[in-house]
Scaffold this motif. Sequence first.
Motif, PDB file in Angstrom:
ATOM      1  N   ASN A  51      21.739  35.085  -6.502  1.00  0.00           N
ATOM      2  CA  ASN A  51      22.800  36.196  -6.570  1.00  0.00           C
ATOM      3  C   ASN A  51      23.324  36.785  -5.325  1.00  0.00           C
ATOM      4  O   ASN A  51      24.189  37.358  -5.342  1.00  0.00           O
ATOM      5  N   HIS A  62      29.434  32.075 -14.993  1.00  0.00           N
ATOM      6  CA  HIS A  62      29.590  32.786 -15.893  1.00  0.00           C
ATOM      7  C   HIS A  62      31.349  32.737 -16.384  1.00  0.00           C
ATOM      8  O   HIS A  62      31.514  32.540 -17.580  1.00  0.00           O
ATOM      9  N   THR A  75      22.638  37.354 -17.844  1.00  0.00           N
ATOM     10  CA  THR A  75      22.914  37.532 -16.392  1.00  0.00           C
ATOM     11  C   THR A  75      21.612  36.462 -15.696  1.00  0.00           C
ATOM     12  O   THR A  75      20.759  35.941 -16.318  1.00  0.00           O
ATOM     13  N   ALA A 102      23.254  41.433 -12.515  1.00  0.00           N
ATOM     14  CA  ALA A 102      24.479  42.213 -13.598  1.00  0.00           C
ATOM     15  C   ALA A 102      25.811  42.399 -12.914  1.00  0.00           C
ATOM     16  O   ALA A 102      26.647  42.452 -13.824  1.00  0.00           O
ATOM     17  N   ALA A 105      27.642  39.232 -13.383  1.00  0.00           N
ATOM     18  CA  ALA A 105      28.136  39.184 -14.856  1.00  0.00           C
ATOM     19  C   ALA A 105      29.192  40.113 -15.193  1.00  0.00           C
ATOM     20  O   ALA A 105      30.220  39.739 -16.039  1.00  0.00           O
ATOM     21  N   VAL A 118      28.019  41.531 -21.632  1.00  0.00           N
ATOM     22  CA  VAL A 118      26.740  41.157 -20.345  1.00  0.00           C
ATOM     23  C   VAL A 118      25.407  41.661 -20.946  1.00  0.00           C
ATOM     24  O   VAL A 118      25.009  42.769 -21.048  1.00  0.00           O
ATOM     25  N   GLY A 120      21.414  41.532 -20.162  1.00  0.00           N
ATOM     26  CA  GLY A 120      20.299  41.232 -18.930  1.00  0.00           C
ATOM     27  C   GLY A 120      19.287  40.311 -19.305  1.00  0.00           C
ATOM     28  O   GLY A 120      18.181  40.848 -20.169  1.00  0.00           O
ATOM     29  N   LEU A 151      19.134  45.812 -14.144  1.00  0.00           N
ATOM     30  CA  LEU A 151      20.120  45.295 -14.761  1.00  0.00           C
ATOM     31  C   LEU A 151      21.076  46.446 -15.577  1.00  0.00           C
ATOM     32  O   LEU A 151      22.061  46.208 -15.439  1.00  0.00           O
ATOM     33  N   ALA A 156      24.758  45.922 -17.324  1.00  0.00           N
ATOM     34  CA  ALA A 156      24.290  45.241 -18.385  1.00  0.00           C
ATOM     35  C   ALA A 156      24.600  46.129 -19.672  1.00  0.00           C
ATOM     36  O   ALA A 156      24.151  47.383 -19.535  1.00  0.00           O
TER      37      ALA A 156
END
Length: 351
Positions: A51, A62, A75, A102, A105, A118, A120, A151, A156
């Motif tokens: 990430n 994604h 995520t 998060a 995403a 989204v 999490g 998240l 999220a």
Amino acid sequence: MTIVTSEKSPAMPNPLEALLAEKQYLLADGATGTTLFAMGLESGEAPELWNETHPDRIRKLHDDFIEAGADIILTNSFGGTRHRLKLHHAQDRVHELNKRAAQIARSAADAANRKVIVAGSVGPTGELLEPLGAMTYDEAVDAFAEQIEGLKAGGADVAWIETMSAPQEIRAAAEAATRVGLPYTFTASFDTAGRTMMGLAPGDIHGVAEGLDALPAGIGANCGVGASDILASLLDMSAANSSATLIVKGNCGIPQFHGTQIRYSGTPELMADYVRLAMDGGARIIGGCCGTSGEHLAAMRAALDSHVRADRPTVDDIVARIGPLRNKQAKDSGASAGETGGRRERRRPRT
């Protein structure tokens, strides 16, 4: 065990339930780990660290699933608790790594030309709760809350608790989500003689959240082995409570070694038929787990959009169309073939 129905909804706003009410059936995304390995993730490397080090690759993950038709993207945070991250000396970075997962995403979802949820991803801690292990229930809640806070901060919509085995660990994660203020779903892997490794049967999953302040927005199964087994588990879950919002996110066929590489046997056509059977069996949210690529997901999207729900299948129907179950006990466990749960082998972490 008392059945929890879907009549009582979580108190917090729930975009997942709103989209489900609008569309009736939702498509969740495919494999995270399998895809990242194809992008260069090394065995033993923590996907969550990507990430920060490779956010462009996580964004592509994604974007590709959204382009294939996913309504829900998970995520890159499956191992995001302090206990999992400790294995990579990152236990003091729980909040930032989950927040970043998060955020990536969220940026992909917000760029889509339609509503995308989204979710999490929250996986097991890898620890055993008392009395089998040293972790207390309160410690588990605290660990999950720490992850879910990150998240939520990253955008999220829902805590997606997945690949679980122990009912108490599911409850701990659910309680953490409620404490943080996110709606939640949870899925278990029924991979040990028709139950989770810690003994939870598919039909009993409805009682796991009993007594909590907020009930799940959806429950179900993920991972395990092939599509036939997860569909058989779905029959047990829907037979126990036909009104529940059920989730299935099955592996793309059976893992097979090709030299040093693992490939999955499921074709796009097989995964499309898995979607049809899942709809007929009572699932409202359907996706893929290990081995499920964008190509598979596109075929699943087409099946979800075109299929009109038909008669509930039996296990024999599933076997005839998708292939044999991986556990011989499956047909012997229920009252009839049409109400028999899936029986699975031990699974790898979600890939």
